[in-house]
Write an enzyme that holds these catalytic residues in place. Structure first.
Site, PDB file in Angstrom:
ATOM      1  N   THR A  39      46.401  45.664  36.384  1.00  0.00           N
ATOM      2  CA  THR A  39      46.581  44.227  36.206  1.00  0.00           C
ATOM      3  C   THR A  39      46.627  43.824  34.746  1.00  0.00           C
ATOM      4  O   THR A  39      45.995  44.465  33.892  1.00  0.00           O
ATOM      5  CB  THR A  39      45.422  43.465  36.888  1.00  0.00           C
ATOM      6  OG1 THR A  39      45.495  42.075  36.546  1.00  0.00           O
ATOM      7  CG2 THR A  39      44.067  43.987  36.424  1.00  0.00           C
ATOM      8  N   TYR A  71      36.959  41.374  37.375  1.00  0.00           N
ATOM      9  CA  TYR A  71      38.169  41.923  37.986  1.00  0.00           C
ATOM     10  C   TYR A  71      38.920  42.799  36.989  1.00  0.00           C
ATOM     11  O   TYR A  71      39.231  43.967  37.261  1.00  0.00           O
ATOM     12  CB  TYR A  71      39.072  40.798  38.497  1.00  0.00           C
ATOM     13  CG  TYR A  71      40.446  41.265  38.901  1.00  0.00           C
ATOM     14  CD1 TYR A  71      40.615  42.253  39.861  1.00  0.00           C
ATOM     15  CD2 TYR A  71      41.589  40.718  38.311  1.00  0.00           C
ATOM     16  CE1 TYR A  71      41.879  42.695  40.225  1.00  0.00           C
ATOM     17  CE2 TYR A  71      42.856  41.153  38.674  1.00  0.00           C
ATOM     18  CZ  TYR A  71      42.994  42.141  39.624  1.00  0.00           C
ATOM     19  OH  TYR A  71      44.244  42.568  39.979  1.00  0.00           O
TER      20      TYR A  71
END
Length: 324
Positions: free
Chosen positions: A117, A141
């Site tokens: 990501t 995250y």
């Protein structure tokens, strides 16, 4: 040769399964269905319901299906949730990935495509952001995904393992043929939420933060069509099969749109107005994330087919209408 797709009943994973099937590949899916959907897996594709950290199960899948490569999508992905539940995210995204990599290695699988990501960049000082920018994630995250990248790199130094890490920017849209799309309940992705609001599935939506240092004060993001992203994975697989080196690549188009611009596009394409309210910033949201996207085309020959916000929104809307 079979490709094991973890999280293949989810949004991005299901599009990878479709792309693999369309190109004549054999596929097997491992998914716990915590956010995925059984009907997202095409007929004829084996679906094993289970946990990616179940090493005995993974080794059995590899043996039974002749798996030669892994495409790992299974993860938790909601930034605000990661701030509220950091240990849960490290468990799902880091600890379980470690167990999965160990299991496939034990079973003789040495080719891995890892779903990472742009959140690993945090709030980069340069824009667009290249792969050479030092990672500085600002939420659990992003940190959980970066730790998995490190594990792959370290393991590849001592094991017969080669990998491609793909760092996604904002994935949106749906399969142009209507076979799959974003179906996650209570999704937080902007285009998904805006499409639901346009079709009356939500009473409206909120803009989280209007005082960012961007042209209109709202967050700026690089949106990539999910089908183009699946094609990037196919090219990564071909690269590994051809003996290619380990790679870390951004997946984006190299330009961004603000929250207000996306909302305006959804209203225009749908022909529907809907309430939009302003709310405080969410924890862990950077002001802008736009990719420098030249390495993916240059190294893998990737050519996007849907680099157009209107097309992305139209496909997302068509999917939502099918789900009505």
């Amino acid at each position: 040769m079979t490709v094991l797709v973890t999280g293949g009943a989810g949004y991005i994973g299901s599009h990878m399964v479709l792309a693999l099937r369309d190109s004549g590949e054999r596929v097997v899916v491992l998914d716990d269905l915590s956010t995925g959907h059984r009907d997202a897996v095409p007929e004829g594709v084996p679906l094993i319901i289970g946990d990616v950290s179940d090493q005995a199960l993974v080794r059995d899948i590899v043996a039974q299906h002749g798996v030669s490569a892994l495409a790992h999508f299974a993860a938790r992905i909601v930034v605000p949730d990661s701030v509220a539940d950091p240990l849960g995210y490290y468990e799902a995204n880091t600890v379980k990935t470690r167990a999965l990599i160990a299991a496939v290695q034990d079973a003789g699988v040495g080719q891995v495509i890892f779903s990472s990501t742009a959140a690993i960049y945090g709030e980069p000082e340069e824009s667009p952001v290249s792969e050479e920018v030092p990672p500085a994630p600002i939420n659990p995250y992003g940190r959980s995904k970066l730790m998995s990248e490190w594990m792959l790199a370290d393991a590849a130094h001592v094991l017969p393992l080669r990998y491609v890490v793909l760092r996604y920017f904002n994935v949106a849209g749906a399969d142009p043929q209507g076979r799959s799309g974003q179906s996650t309940p209570n999704a937080t992705h902007l285009i998904k939420v805006a499409c639901e609001a346009a079709l009356g599935k939500r009473p409206g939506l909120s803009i989280f933060g209007t005082d960012y240092p961007t042209p209109d004060g709202t967050c700026l993001r690089d949106y990539i069509h999910v089908t183009d992203l699946a094609d990037a994975h196919l090219r990564a697989l071909a690269h590994l099969r051809g003996g290619g080196d380990n790679l870390v690549l951004n997946c984006g188009y190299g330009h961004g749109f603000s929250v207000r611009e996306v909302i305006a596009m959804v209203k225009r394409v749908s022909g529907s107005d809907f309430p939009v309210t302003e709310a405080p910033r969410r924890a862990g949201d950077p002001a802008a994330l736009v990719s420098r996207a030249d390495k993916l085309p240059g190294l893998l020959g990737w050519k996007p087919r849907h680099d157009d916000l209107e097309t992305i929104v139209r496909h997302a809307l068509e999917w939502e209408r099918r789900r009505a």
